[in-house]
Write an enzyme that holds these catalytic residues in place. Sequence first.
Site, mmCIF file in Angstrom:
data_model
loop_
_atom_site.group_PDB
_atom_site.id
_atom_site.type_symbol
_atom_site.label_atom_id
_atom_site.label_comp_id
_atom_site.label_asym_id
_atom_site.label_seq_id
_atom_site.Cartn_x
_atom_site.Cartn_y
_atom_site.Cartn_z
ATOM 1 N N HIS A 185 0.841 -1.197 0.000
ATOM 2 C CA HIS A 185 0.000 0.000 0.000
ATOM 3 C C HIS A 185 0.878 1.248 0.000
ATOM 4 O O HIS A 185 1.710 1.440 0.884
ATOM 5 C CB HIS A 185 -0.917 0.011 1.219
ATOM 6 C CG HIS A 185 -1.777 1.233 1.285
ATOM 7 N ND1 HIS A 185 -2.647 1.589 0.275
ATOM 8 C CD2 HIS A 185 -1.900 2.192 2.235
ATOM 9 C CE1 HIS A 185 -3.259 2.702 0.599
ATOM 10 N NE2 HIS A 185 -2.819 3.094 1.782
ATOM 11 N N ASP A 187 0.680 5.290 -0.142
ATOM 12 C CA ASP A 187 -0.092 6.533 -0.076
ATOM 13 C C ASP A 187 0.604 7.635 -0.865
ATOM 14 O O ASP A 187 1.741 8.005 -0.538
ATOM 15 C CB ASP A 187 -0.240 6.998 1.374
ATOM 16 C CG ASP A 187 -1.395 6.311 2.078
ATOM 17 O OD1 ASP A 187 -2.466 6.193 1.468
ATOM 18 O OD2 ASP A 187 -1.220 5.878 3.223
ATOM 19 N N ASP A 299 -7.470 0.966 2.674
ATOM 20 C CA ASP A 299 -7.078 2.011 3.619
ATOM 21 C C ASP A 299 -8.013 3.205 3.733
ATOM 22 O O ASP A 299 -7.786 4.059 4.580
ATOM 23 C CB ASP A 299 -5.664 2.511 3.289
ATOM 24 C CG ASP A 299 -4.955 3.064 4.524
ATOM 25 O OD1 ASP A 299 -5.193 2.549 5.627
ATOM 26 O OD2 ASP A 299 -4.163 4.009 4.381
#
Length: 378
Positions: A185, A187, A299
Amino acid sequence: QSADMGVLCLTCRTLGRQLVLKKGLIIVASTLLLLLMLAAYSFMQYSVALQVASQSVPIYIEEDPSEIPIIVKRKLDVPKTSNDTTEQEVPFRKVKVNTPQPVEGDALQEKDHGVYLELSGNEEECVFSSTAPEAKPNVNVLDLLDSLSFDNRDGGVWKQGYDITYDTASFVKEPLQVFVAPHSHNDPGWIKTFQDYYNQQTRHIINNVVDALAEDEKRRFIWAEISFFELWWSEQPKNRRDLAKKLIDSGQLEIVTGGWVMNDEANTHYFAMVDQLMEGHQWLHDNVGVKPISGWAIDPFGYTPTMAYLLQRMGFHNMLIQRVHYALKKHFSQQKQLEYIWRQNWDHSTSTDMLCHMMPFYSYDVPHTCGPDPKVLT
């Protein structure tokens, strides 16, 4: 000089009066013009409102024996283009009706126990409102949330769930099936800047993934954030791009969701959600030639059914979510409902159904997905 000065003062006063008069006339004229413009605008709005009202469709009314159950269908005349040979129609809409009097239209007929007025429209797109409720869901999340206590009890090894015990000997007879979904993941915006994240972490992650997948065709990996992937792609030579595309074509490297970012859902307008999905999908189409079919939202802090609807309308087959309140996860887990068909609450049929998997535990990292008791897998 006195006489001349007197004439000069008189002339100044006269000119001053003329200027004041002209200024006053200008103000009055401007005010009148503004009022005329406002009146014209109001008239246009009123005309539009009348036009919309003439096309509006009171459809549903509370059941009342005194009311006359009717259905009225009326087509809207829309100018056709020179190349358009199809009849254009407006969608179905629903509004309450407070009068038992029939409304003029093309056709009247009895339907159910309510009063309906409909505009004929695109049946495929508007099937949810053109059909009577027939496919009732067995779980309504809004009602479920009202019934949960949110008491945050200690659940043992599963802190926000419930205590679970295992007979490890049972795994000998029926081996435990473990599904591994390698992912990372990333961001685009959180603690660091986009560029810092890329330079310090994401660039190396993608490089390592491409190398590892190329070494073993049995390996798999998924990627979601196209903003980072596009930046990595722009730096790569042709042979490196070809390798990445080969991995994508073979299914070793799967693009999930394919948005420019993994967008927030709790307070995001759907315009922004659609826009960033278009940005990512357009880049994928132009550079890689792939269209994602699986949603991956691990998320976002809270989820909206709008995202499920958008993905379903975009042709996605399934989706995965993670950050749902522990009380809701606990309930779904106990009822064995962590995988379900997500349907819009205004859908009377099944036209918006989307297969959804809810990850059961606290987070999406290894310690919180190998559970609820991590020792079972060690």
